[in-house]
Design a protein around this motif. Structure first.
Motif, PDB file in Angstrom:
ATOM      1  N   THR A  76       0.838  -1.212   0.000  1.00  0.00           N
ATOM      2  CA  THR A  76       0.000   0.000   0.000  1.00  0.00           C
ATOM      3  C   THR A  76       0.865   1.251   0.000  1.00  0.00           C
ATOM      4  O   THR A  76       0.587   2.214  -0.724  1.00  0.00           O
ATOM      5  N   LYS A 202      -9.719   7.776  -1.800  1.00  0.00           N
ATOM      6  CA  LYS A 202      -9.592   6.315  -1.730  1.00  0.00           C
ATOM      7  C   LYS A 202      -8.268   5.909  -1.096  1.00  0.00           C
ATOM      8  O   LYS A 202      -8.199   4.950  -0.326  1.00  0.00           O
ATOM      9  N   LYS A 206      -7.969   3.761   2.359  1.00  0.00           N
ATOM     10  CA  LYS A 206      -7.263   2.474   2.348  1.00  0.00           C
ATOM     11  C   LYS A 206      -6.219   2.426   3.457  1.00  0.00           C
ATOM     12  O   LYS A 206      -6.119   1.435   4.200  1.00  0.00           O
TER      13      LYS A 206
END
Length: 221
Positions: A76, A202, A206
């Motif tokens: 990520t 987003k 996340k």
């Protein structure tokens, strides 16, 4: 590649203000009592006080903040902050049991990204609820994020300085007595434009979901 000066908005970071709740007792008074009735009332009150249970202590789900630099998955981080060192950099805190923050930032070509993850520990779950309400009241214009901790909120704003746009997303979540605060922003120094609202929102959500999961699992590194 020559260095590009960063906008002031990207180089100055303001720590969120921790808001603690304070509870008080409301006292009421009735009509004056006669000496006899006052004596009986005192005896009655004394008996009740001796047998009444103690006031229940406020709940506190977490006693300390976890290590924030281990809160977001490496995959990520590489996606959200290209070129950044995935180990992150923890910001010094006056009391690491109450507040810990990790930061990642990098300039990849002309694209700049910054990500912060903070854990703020309140004295009780009730204090956490109050702090959460006050925090989102200061950041109007956003909306709820379902399924993010006990409650979650997200907001995205665009700023422009010297014709350079920066778009920043802030996600605030409460898990018991802990506030999980994620800040994610970006700029393009070639086009002077900012990433889209959807991309920033987003990305922030996340990272927040992973930070919340790290807290709930008790992960500390």
């Amino acid at each position: 590649m020559r260095d590009f000066p960063l906008p002031l908005a990207l180089t100055a970071r303001l720590s969120p203000v921790v808001v603690l709740a304070a509870a008080g007792w409301a006292l009421s008074s009735g009509p004056a009592a006669t000496p006899a009735s006052a004596h009986k009332e005192a005896q009655k009150t004394g008996t009740q006080s001796a047998t009444a249970p103690a006031t229940a202590a406020q709940s506190k789900s977490y006693s300390a903040a976890p290590a924030p630099c281990g809160s977001v998955d490496v995959k990520t981080l590489k996606s959200l902050v290209p070129g950044a060192k995935t180990a992150g950099k923890e910001i010094k805190s006056t009391d690491e049991k109450l507040r810990r923050t990790c930061s990642w930032n990098a300039l990849d070509g002309y694209d700049y990204r910054w990500l912060d993850v903070s854990y703020e520990v309140m004295n009780s779950d009730e204090a956490g609820q109050t702090a959460y309400k006050n925090r989102i009241a200061d950041k109007s214009g956003g909306g709820a994020v379902p399924g993010l901790g006990d409650e979650g909120y997200s907001v995205v704003n665009l700023t422009t300085q010297d014709k350079q746009q920066t778009r920043e997303g802030v996600v605030i979540s409460r898990v018991g007595n802990v506030l999980v605060v994620v800040t994610y922003n970006g700029s393009d120094f070639e086009t002077k434009k900012a990433p889209s609202t959807d991309e920033i929102n987003k990305g922030a959500i996340k990272a927040a979901k992973e930070a919340v999961a790290a807290l709930q699992s008790g992960r500390t590194s």
